[in-house]
Motif scaffolding. Structure first.
Motif, PDB file in Angstrom:
ATOM      1  N   LEU A   9     -47.038  26.088  -7.458  1.00  0.00           N
ATOM      2  CA  LEU A   9     -46.527  27.445  -8.530  1.00  0.00           C
ATOM      3  C   LEU A   9     -47.018  27.776  -9.487  1.00  0.00           C
ATOM      4  CD1 LEU A   9     -42.671  27.892  -7.405  1.00  0.00           C
ATOM      5  CD2 LEU A   9     -44.996  28.393  -5.971  1.00  0.00           C
ATOM      6  N   ARG A  10     -47.554  26.308 -10.363  1.00  0.00           N
ATOM      7  CA  ARG A  10     -47.809  26.834 -11.276  1.00  0.00           C
ATOM      8  C   ARG A  10     -49.615  25.842 -11.326  1.00  0.00           C
ATOM      9  NH1 ARG A  10     -44.042  22.106 -15.111  1.00  0.00           N
ATOM     10  NH2 ARG A  10     -44.935  20.790 -13.282  1.00  0.00           N
ATOM     11  N   PRO A  11     -50.389  26.213 -12.291  1.00  0.00           N
ATOM     12  CA  PRO A  11     -51.535  25.842 -12.098  1.00  0.00           C
ATOM     13  C   PRO A  11     -52.183  24.960 -12.153  1.00  0.00           C
ATOM     14  CG  PRO A  11     -51.060  27.259 -14.496  1.00  0.00           C
ATOM     15  CD  PRO A  11     -50.056  27.096 -13.185  1.00  0.00           C
ATOM     16  N   GLN A  12     -51.544  23.659 -13.028  1.00  0.00           N
ATOM     17  CA  GLN A  12     -51.932  22.434 -13.376  1.00  0.00           C
ATOM     18  C   GLN A  12     -51.640  21.378 -12.106  1.00  0.00           C
ATOM     19  OE1 GLN A  12     -49.388  23.892 -14.830  1.00  0.00           O
ATOM     20  NE2 GLN A  12     -47.896  22.897 -15.527  1.00  0.00           N
ATOM     21  N   ASP A  13     -50.732  21.960 -11.582  1.00  0.00           N
ATOM     22  CA  ASP A  13     -50.483  21.418 -10.090  1.00  0.00           C
ATOM     23  C   ASP A  13     -51.394  20.850  -9.061  1.00  0.00           C
ATOM     24  OD1 ASP A  13     -47.963  20.600 -11.839  1.00  0.00           O
ATOM     25  OD2 ASP A  13     -47.169  22.427 -10.714  1.00  0.00           O
ATOM     26  N   LYS A  14     -50.727  20.130  -7.784  1.00  0.00           N
ATOM     27  CA  LYS A  14     -51.929  19.867  -6.905  1.00  0.00           C
ATOM     28  C   LYS A  14     -51.474  19.893  -5.506  1.00  0.00           C
ATOM     29  CE  LYS A  14     -54.488  18.705 -10.806  1.00  0.00           C
ATOM     30  NZ  LYS A  14     -55.674  20.239 -10.884  1.00  0.00           N
ATOM     31  N   THR A  15     -51.935  20.038  -4.777  1.00  0.00           N
ATOM     32  CA  THR A  15     -51.456  19.713  -3.486  1.00  0.00           C
ATOM     33  C   THR A  15     -52.075  18.986  -2.687  1.00  0.00           C
ATOM     34  OG1 THR A  15     -50.721  20.991  -1.486  1.00  0.00           O
ATOM     35  CG2 THR A  15     -52.514  21.491  -2.468  1.00  0.00           C
ATOM     36  N   PHE A  16     -52.091  17.979  -1.454  1.00  0.00           N
ATOM     37  CA  PHE A  16     -52.238  16.939  -1.031  1.00  0.00           C
ATOM     38  C   PHE A  16     -52.278  16.642   1.098  1.00  0.00           C
ATOM     39  CE2 PHE A  16     -53.978  12.580  -0.177  1.00  0.00           C
ATOM     40  CZ  PHE A  16     -55.423  12.375   0.474  1.00  0.00           C
ATOM     41  N   VAL A  17     -52.826  16.009   1.450  1.00  0.00           N
ATOM     42  CA  VAL A  17     -52.551  16.046   3.011  1.00  0.00           C
ATOM     43  C   VAL A  17     -52.627  14.556   2.777  1.00  0.00           C
ATOM     44  CG1 VAL A  17     -51.968  16.254   5.602  1.00  0.00           C
ATOM     45  CG2 VAL A  17     -52.278  18.972   3.703  1.00  0.00           C
ATOM     46  N   GLY A  18     -51.445  13.850   2.770  1.00  0.00           N
ATOM     47  CA  GLY A  18     -51.967  12.279   3.174  1.00  0.00           C
ATOM     48  C   GLY A  18     -50.709  11.747   2.525  1.00  0.00           C
ATOM     49  N   ASN A  19     -50.559  10.430   2.945  1.00  0.00           N
ATOM     50  CA  ASN A  19     -49.429   9.240   2.020  1.00  0.00           C
ATOM     51  C   ASN A  19     -49.270   9.406   0.585  1.00  0.00           C
ATOM     52  OD1 ASN A  19     -51.404   7.534   1.609  1.00  0.00           O
ATOM     53  ND2 ASN A  19     -51.282   6.763   3.450  1.00  0.00           N
ATOM     54  N   ILE A  20     -49.021   8.520   0.040  1.00  0.00           N
ATOM     55  CA  ILE A  20     -48.770   8.874  -1.183  1.00  0.00           C
ATOM     56  C   ILE A  20     -49.648   8.177  -2.595  1.00  0.00           C
ATOM     57  CG2 ILE A  20     -46.941   7.958  -3.403  1.00  0.00           C
ATOM     58  CD1 ILE A  20     -45.964   9.775  -3.335  1.00  0.00           C
ATOM     59  N   VAL A  56     -37.749  22.630  -5.591  1.00  0.00           N
ATOM     60  CA  VAL A  56     -38.805  22.932  -6.601  1.00  0.00           C
ATOM     61  C   VAL A  56     -38.769  23.089  -8.108  1.00  0.00           C
ATOM     62  CG1 VAL A  56     -41.418  24.058  -6.070  1.00  0.00           C
ATOM     63  CG2 VAL A  56     -39.949  23.608  -4.300  1.00  0.00           C
ATOM     64  N   HIS A  57     -38.255  23.719  -8.702  1.00  0.00           N
ATOM     65  CA  HIS A  57     -37.867  24.391  -9.954  1.00  0.00           C
ATOM     66  C   HIS A  57     -37.064  22.985 -10.964  1.00  0.00           C
ATOM     67  CE1 HIS A  57     -39.441  27.913  -8.700  1.00  0.00           C
ATOM     68  NE2 HIS A  57     -38.671  28.071  -8.402  1.00  0.00           N
ATOM     69  N   GLU A  58     -36.683  22.354  -9.885  1.00  0.00           N
ATOM     70  CA  GLU A  58     -35.666  20.835 -10.734  1.00  0.00           C
ATOM     71  C   GLU A  58     -37.613  19.597 -10.621  1.00  0.00           C
ATOM     72  OE1 GLU A  58     -34.407  22.528  -8.847  1.00  0.00           O
ATOM     73  OE2 GLU A  58     -32.502  23.315  -9.519  1.00  0.00           O
ATOM     74  N   ILE A  59     -38.015  19.824  -9.720  1.00  0.00           N
ATOM     75  CA  ILE A  59     -39.291  18.497  -9.684  1.00  0.00           C
ATOM     76  C   ILE A  59     -40.200  19.369 -10.967  1.00  0.00           C
ATOM     77  CG2 ILE A  59     -41.488  17.766  -8.230  1.00  0.00           C
ATOM     78  CD1 ILE A  59     -39.226  17.858  -6.150  1.00  0.00           C
ATOM     79  N   GLU A  60     -40.463  20.580 -11.184  1.00  0.00           N
ATOM     80  CA  GLU A  60     -41.458  21.301 -12.020  1.00  0.00           C
ATOM     81  C   GLU A  60     -40.720  20.786 -13.159  1.00  0.00           C
ATOM     82  OE1 GLU A  60     -43.429  24.704  -9.847  1.00  0.00           O
ATOM     83  OE2 GLU A  60     -41.461  24.788 -10.749  1.00  0.00           O
ATOM     84  N   ALA A  61     -39.480  20.870 -13.543  1.00  0.00           N
ATOM     85  CA  ALA A  61     -38.840  21.191 -14.600  1.00  0.00           C
ATOM     86  C   ALA A  61     -39.064  19.091 -15.444  1.00  0.00           C
ATOM     87  CB  ALA A  61     -37.739  21.082 -14.939  1.00  0.00           C
ATOM     88  N   ALA A  62     -39.449  18.477 -14.662  1.00  0.00           N
ATOM     89  CA  ALA A  62     -38.991  16.863 -15.032  1.00  0.00           C
ATOM     90  C   ALA A  62     -40.315  16.033 -14.913  1.00  0.00           C
ATOM     91  CB  ALA A  62     -38.283  16.306 -13.747  1.00  0.00           C
ATOM     92  N   SER A  63     -41.579  17.625 -14.699  1.00  0.00           N
ATOM     93  CA  SER A  63     -43.026  17.154 -15.437  1.00  0.00           C
ATOM     94  C   SER A  63     -43.901  17.784 -15.799  1.00  0.00           C
ATOM     95  CB  SER A  63     -43.324  16.201 -12.986  1.00  0.00           C
ATOM     96  OG  SER A  63     -43.500  18.497 -13.082  1.00  0.00           O
ATOM     97  N   ALA A  80     -59.206  19.450 -12.035  1.00  0.00           N
ATOM     98  CA  ALA A  80     -59.167  18.811 -13.464  1.00  0.00           C
ATOM     99  C   ALA A  80     -57.722  18.244 -13.322  1.00  0.00           C
ATOM    100  CB  ALA A  80     -59.620  19.963 -14.564  1.00  0.00           C
ATOM    101  N   THR A  81     -57.265  16.943 -14.559  1.00  0.00           N
ATOM    102  CA  THR A  81     -56.161  16.241 -14.409  1.00  0.00           C
ATOM    103  C   THR A  81     -56.130  15.656 -15.433  1.00  0.00           C
ATOM    104  OG1 THR A  81     -57.356  14.610 -14.381  1.00  0.00           O
ATOM    105  CG2 THR A  81     -56.676  15.141 -12.297  1.00  0.00           C
ATOM    106  N   PRO A  82     -54.574  17.466 -16.087  1.00  0.00           N
ATOM    107  CA  PRO A  82     -54.568  16.454 -17.490  1.00  0.00           C
ATOM    108  C   PRO A  82     -54.887  15.580 -18.134  1.00  0.00           C
ATOM    109  CG  PRO A  82     -53.022  18.429 -16.481  1.00  0.00           C
ATOM    110  CD  PRO A  82     -54.363  17.507 -15.771  1.00  0.00           C
ATOM    111  N   ILE A  83     -53.727  14.546 -17.633  1.00  0.00           N
ATOM    112  CA  ILE A  83     -53.191  13.258 -17.625  1.00  0.00           C
ATOM    113  C   ILE A  83     -53.624  12.494 -16.326  1.00  0.00           C
ATOM    114  CG2 ILE A  83     -51.082  12.391 -17.696  1.00  0.00           C
ATOM    115  CD1 ILE A  83     -49.507  14.106 -17.936  1.00  0.00           C
TER     116      ILE A  83
END
Length: 228
Positions: free
Chosen positions: A85-96, A59-66, A110-113
């Motif tokens: 774990l971070r305020p800017q990250d999102k969660t979803f149930v479904g495919n990519i 998880v922390h490696e993925i966060e550091a990569a994004s 809200a989406t910063p990017i």
């Protein structure tokens, strides 16, 4: 155990906005690519897809990569979302693909990017997942992406000698989108291939040829581990 030099480094796009799309074990490769992209001054949206929440790793490696992560799990009975774990990250149930649409339409907050900021996509997952993204880019995702973005997939062709062009086991069929001309490339020479050119039905048929051996190998490994 004994193999030749294989593959080629992934091209790192500097100063751009890049979307990483990972399916399952594909995420084990993408977080190193994401770190290199950020070090080169690019912004990274990371769509990390898994079958279920328990499959998540590093998880922390993925966060550091994004700059932003969209965690998603398949829509199956009893599916539980991944808690960011971070305020800017999102969660979803479904495919990519569904996660990308929800992100683009603001359903995840809200989406910063923004998705329409993306210049380049790197897609790593099963052949079915990459094929779905290829189709969606010209269908349901088209309104949310830049008209002239680029996209590559990390193609998991069958391989044998790993010595670049000796045995031809890794040949991958491509089709030129404009003319329909067919040609073949060595995947062991470069696994990163233009998503629009890969013939995914052909790749799927080739991968199916190895399914019996893969099942037998899995059973043998399970047997060996039980004997320890």
């Amino acid at each position: 155990i004994v193999m030749g030099v294989t593959g080629a480094p992934t091209e790192i796009h500097a100063g751009q906005t890049v979307a990483l799309l990972g399916g399952g074990l594909g995420n084990a490769v993408l977080f190193s690519i994401g770190k290199a992209l950020r070090a080169a001054g690019s912004q990274v949206i990371y769509f990390a897809g898994y079958r279920k929440r328990e499959d998540v790793f590093k998880v922390h490696e993925i966060e550091a990569a994004s700059d932003v992560v969209v965690w998603s799990v398949d829509k199956i009975p009893g599916a539980e979302p991944i808690q960011p774990l971070r305020p800017q990250d999102k969660t979803f149930v479904g495919n990519i693909v569904e996660a990308m649409i929800a992100y683009a339409e603001g359903e995840l907050g809200a989406t910063p990017i923004h998705l329409d900021d993306v210049d380049h996509l790197v897609v790593i997952g099963s052949d079915r997942m990459m094929s779905a993204v290829k189709a969606a880019r010209h269908g349901v995702l088209k309104p949310y992406l830049k008209p002239h973005h680029s996209a590559i997939g990390s193609i998991n062709s069958p391989m044998q000698c790993m010595m670049k062009g000796v045995c031809a086991q890794c040949l991958c069929k491509h089709v030129e989108p404009e003319t329909g001309k067919e040609y073949f490339v060595y995947s062991c020479y470069n696994q990163d291939q233009d998503l629009d050119r890969v013939d995914f039905p052909n790749l799927n048929a080739r991968l199916r040829q190895n399914s019996v051996q893969e099942k037998l190998s899995g059973m043998w490994l399970e047997y060996l581990l039980q004997k320890q």
